[in-house]
Scaffold this motif. Structure first.
Motif, PDB file in Angstrom:
ATOM      1  N   GLY A  25       6.216   0.687  11.333  1.00 14.52           N
ATOM      2  CA  GLY A  25       6.864  -0.331  10.522  1.00 14.52           C
ATOM      3  C   GLY A  25       5.891  -1.426  10.124  1.00 14.52           C
ATOM      4  N   VAL A  26       4.800  -1.521  10.856  1.00 14.23           N
ATOM      5  CA  VAL A  26       3.786  -2.528  10.553  1.00 14.23           C
ATOM      6  C   VAL A  26       2.486  -1.850  10.122  1.00 14.23           C
ATOM      7  N   GLY A  27       1.986  -0.934  10.945  1.00 17.19           N
ATOM      8  CA  GLY A  27       0.765  -0.223  10.575  1.00 17.19           C
ATOM      9  C   GLY A  27      -0.140   0.020  11.757  1.00 17.19           C
ATOM     10  N   LYS A  60      -9.678   2.533   9.194  1.00 17.02           N
ATOM     11  CA  LYS A  60      -8.248   2.700   8.951  1.00 17.02           C
ATOM     12  C   LYS A  60      -7.740   4.023   9.531  1.00 17.02           C
ATOM     13  N   CYS A  73     -10.703   8.208   5.423  1.00 16.93           N
ATOM     14  CA  CYS A  73     -10.104   7.271   4.467  1.00 16.93           C
ATOM     15  C   CYS A  73     -11.140   6.448   3.705  1.00 16.93           C
ATOM     16  N   HIS A 119     -12.640   3.533   4.266  1.00 16.85           N
ATOM     17  CA  HIS A 119     -12.681   2.071   4.305  1.00 16.85           C
ATOM     18  C   HIS A 119     -13.830   1.489   5.118  1.00 16.85           C
ATOM     19  N   ILE A 168       3.227  10.996   5.532  1.00 18.97           N
ATOM     20  CA  ILE A 168       2.546  11.802   6.547  1.00 18.97           C
ATOM     21  C   ILE A 168       3.374  11.919   7.831  1.00 18.97           C
ATOM     22  N   PHE A 198      -8.325   6.914   0.987  1.00 18.77           N
ATOM     23  CA  PHE A 198      -6.893   6.639   0.946  1.00 18.77           C
ATOM     24  C   PHE A 198      -6.534   5.415   1.775  1.00 18.77           C
ATOM     25  N   ASP A 199      -5.338   4.916   1.515  1.00 19.20           N
ATOM     26  CA  ASP A 199      -4.791   3.811   2.274  1.00 19.20           C
ATOM     27  C   ASP A 199      -3.538   4.341   2.975  1.00 19.20           C
ATOM     28  N   VAL A 200      -3.154   3.705   4.071  1.00 22.53           N
ATOM     29  CA  VAL A 200      -1.953   4.124   4.786  1.00 22.53           C
ATOM     30  C   VAL A 200      -1.063   2.899   4.981  1.00 22.53           C
ATOM     31  N   ASP A 225       3.131   1.555   6.111  1.00 22.31           N
ATOM     32  CA  ASP A 225       4.424   1.919   6.680  1.00 22.31           C
ATOM     33  C   ASP A 225       5.535   1.365   5.792  1.00 22.31           C
ATOM     34  N   ARG A 238       5.519   6.663   7.323  1.00 29.38           N
ATOM     35  CA  ARG A 238       4.113   6.260   7.190  1.00 29.38           C
ATOM     36  C   ARG A 238       3.579   7.038   5.991  1.00 29.38           C
ATOM     37  N   ARG A 272       0.643   7.739   2.914  1.00 25.57           N
ATOM     38  CA  ARG A 272      -0.729   7.508   2.451  1.00 25.57           C
ATOM     39  C   ARG A 272      -0.811   7.625   0.959  1.00 25.57           C
ATOM     40  N   ASP A 317      -6.678   5.502  -2.713  1.00 21.91           N
ATOM     41  CA  ASP A 317      -7.251   4.157  -2.716  1.00 21.91           C
ATOM     42  C   ASP A 317      -8.580   4.227  -3.458  1.00 21.91           C
TER      43      ASP A 317
END
Lengths: 288, 340
Positions: free
Chosen positions: A65-67, A253, A259, A261, B67, B247-249, B251, B262, B264, B267
């Motif tokens: 819910g947050v990450g 990330k 990813c 980053h 995902i 990519f970005d992830v 929620d 969640r 993705r 990006d």
């Protein structure tokens, strides 16, 4: 409440590197106004037992819910079954973690990345330099060295913080001050009347220490601006570029080299680091 | 590899047959340009297309995908199954198949990505030869040829295709759905002639001599400031790139806050926040540093790991860039020291 069969859960967790394992918070210690030390225990016993790591590695901390946020492990690998993370309340995920209580469940993936070369360091002197929150990954290494102290030569720890209230793990360092097998020097930029340590930047402490350049491994972690100056001091002591190790903070990330980053120069911090030796780091464009 | 000759009028049968077992995706015309889209028959396909707006990567690595689904109360994953329907990508050019091979290195080696891998495993690839357009420079990276990463490759010999059968599945498809014939010596000679003409058709000449050295030695060159000035950080180059995989992830909670997904999403390293960490530090704050990073990673970072550059010369980024920044211009600037 529906229960996911244990078998299915394990099978998925093993094949999906993005899937966090539920872990229970077993202890929370307030370290400063913004940092807390959390201890976690992975709930699944098989995963928990297979969870081994090196000092310098990190995990992805997940709160659904947050990450997710990458956090380096603070506990020593010898402390099995538990993972300690020293977390600054700095963003969404770390903010949500700070709001959690003992007994709450979060997710953990990992361990990821390349840690400090602990085995290689054995038989040598070690000089550890930390600035601010940079003590978090080094704490794992310090505790690991502590557990196998007889394998190492002289161990020197230099740790600088902004002010006495921001010194992390002060309770442990206060105890260690009296030990003669660790040379520990703390310094703060802005001392108050209670402070009996050094004042000024961590680089100012190099005048006080003796380094055997052929026999010393260095490890550095701190804010990005710190590295260059600390490395300069180590080089003045004639330490080898490939025996100085640095740990980088980047935006890891995914944690598994996908990813993009955390790219730095031609490497990814998450899989190629976060610990690099200085020769490697010098070859990473834009790293230091 | 094995080879068969296929008459062009057999393609309709092939697509019809494939469509009975698979979702068939191929190049179709859309407002004068081309896109990969699901088709039901060969008449919708435009196998004479130049290039598509978006690369085929979305069929393996969608712009947005869930995902996992989760429950917040106990931090449990309730579902992380991958949706990977049996599919055929029909009519991929050598550059795009080569791009898939480069993506495979990232997603199917260390820490296998289960989402990409499931789709890659469940997707057949039928390649088709092409003619160079004005933005193509695949010849520069030797990605104008492809020898694996597909099931069948069709080289256009006018009224017939010279079909290379790379996999058992590919061979079976031809057996099942079309009448094909043995390849003769004359057919192979014709194949050589056609491929030779294709190689001659490229008119660009990009000097890639010592590119990794130049990227390091000229890391502080003012050319990057010039490109940084021109770049709008729109990220279009990454979106249309068949090899960009970042990519970005995030929620996304359901309205009741008790469960969520969640997700993705694609990006781009050109977006300002891409390399920023929690407490305000941004490792690539300036546009120049981001443009430079993109090329540095593609032409050297990836190369240092996988021995290939992360570019197949498809030219999509050159077409998409509102400021006309292209690999050809960047490489030329690195060689000459001046931006043209």
């Amino acid at each position: 409440m529906s229960v996911i069969p244990q078998d299915a859960y394990r099978r998925d967790a093993e094949t999906n590197p993005y899937r966090p394992w539920p872990a229970r918070i077993t202890s929370i210690i307030d370290l400063t106004e913004t940092e807390k030390l959390f201890e976690f225990r992975i709930i699944d016993p098989e995963i928990r037992e297979s969870f081994t790591f090196q000092s310098g590695q990190f995990v992805e901390l997940s709160i659904f819910g947050v990450g997710e946020a990458p956090i380096s492990i603070s506990s020593a690998p010898s402390k099995q079954g538990f993972v300690e993370l020293c977390v600054r309340c700095a963003g969404d995920v770390t903010g949500a973690l700070h709001a959690k209580q003992c007994g709450d469940v979060v997710g953990i993936r990992g361990p990821f990345g390349r840690g400090f070369p602990f085995q290689e360091m054995k038989g040598h002197d070690v000089l550890l330099v930390a600035g601010g929150l940079g003590i978090a990954p080094l704490k794992s290494l310090i505790n690991h060295i502590h557990d196998e102290r007889h394998e190492f030569g002289k161990v020197t720890i230099l740790y600088g913080a902004k002010n006495p209230a921001e010194v992390l793990f002060r309770y442990q360092f206060d105890m260690w001050k009296h030990r003669d097998d660790f040379d520990l020097i703390l310094t703060v930029d802005e001392p108050d009347e209670s402070w009996d340590g050094e004042r000024g930047l961590v680089t100012g402490l190099f005048d006080q220490i003796e380094v055997d350049p052929d026999n010393t491994y260095g490890a550095i972690c701190g804010p990005p601006v710190m590295y260059k100056y600390v490395i300069d001091e180590m080089r003045k002591k004639h330490m080898d570029v490939d025996k100085i190790y640095v740990s980088f903070e980047r935006r890891m990330k995914c944690g598994i080299g996908k990813c993009g980053h955390c790219g730095v120069g031609h490497q990814y911090t998450c899989v190629d680091g976060p610990v690099f030796n200085y020769w490697e780091a010098m070859n990473l464009q834009g790293a230091i | 590899m094995f080879f068969r000759m296929v008459e062009k009028d057999q393609i309709a049968d092939l697509v019809r047959g494939l469509a009975s077992e698979y979702e068939v995706v191929g190049p179709v015309e859309k407002q004068g340009r081309f896109v990969f889209a699901p088709v039901t028959g060969a008449e919708e396909l435009r196998l004479d297309y130049d290039t598509t707006l978006l690369p085929p990567k979305r069929w393996f690595f969608p712009p947005e995908e869930t995902i996992m689904r989760f429950r917040t109360a106990d931090e449990e994953v309730t579902d992380d199954e991958v949706f990977a329907p049996p599919r055929v990508l029909f009519g991929l050019h050598p550059c795009d198949i080569n791009a898939l091979l480069l993506m495979d290195n990232v997603f199917t080696r260390d820490y296998v990505d289960p989402y990409y891998k499931a789709r890659r495993d469940n997707t057949l690839v039928v390649g088709v030869s092409c003619t160079p357009s004005d933005t193509c420079f695949c010849n520069v990276w030797d990605t104008d040829e492809v020898h694996w990463g597909f099931d069948v490759f069709l080289t256009d010999l006018g009224d017939r295709y010279y079909a290379s059968l790379r996999t058992v599945k590919g061979a079976e498809l031809l057996d099942d759905y079309v009448k094909s014939s043995e390849v003769t010596e004359e057919d192979t000679a014709e194949f050589q002639r056609v491929v030779g003409e294709f190689k001659q058709a490229f008119d660009n000449d990009v000097d890639t001599t010592q590119l990794p050295v130049l990227l390091d030695a000229k890391f502080d060159s003012p050319i990057w400031d010039e490109f940084g000035e021109q770049c709008l950080s729109c990220g279009a180059c990454s979106m249309v790139c068949p090899t960009c995989y970042c990519f970005d992830v995030t929620d996304r909670l359901a309205p009741d806050q008790k469960s969520g997904r969640r997700v993705r999403t694609w990006d781009s390293c050109q977006f300002k926040e891409f390399a920023a960490v929690a407490h305000g530090q941004n490792f690539r704050e300036g546009r120049a540093s981001r443009v430079k990073y993109r090329y540095y990673h593609k032409q050297w970072g990836y190369l240092s790991k996988f021995e290939r550059v992360l570019c197949v010369g498809c030219g999509r980024c050159a077409r998409a860039c509102p400021s006309d920044i292209s690999p050809v211009r960047v490489i030329e600037a690195l060689q000459t020291g001046g931006v043209r």
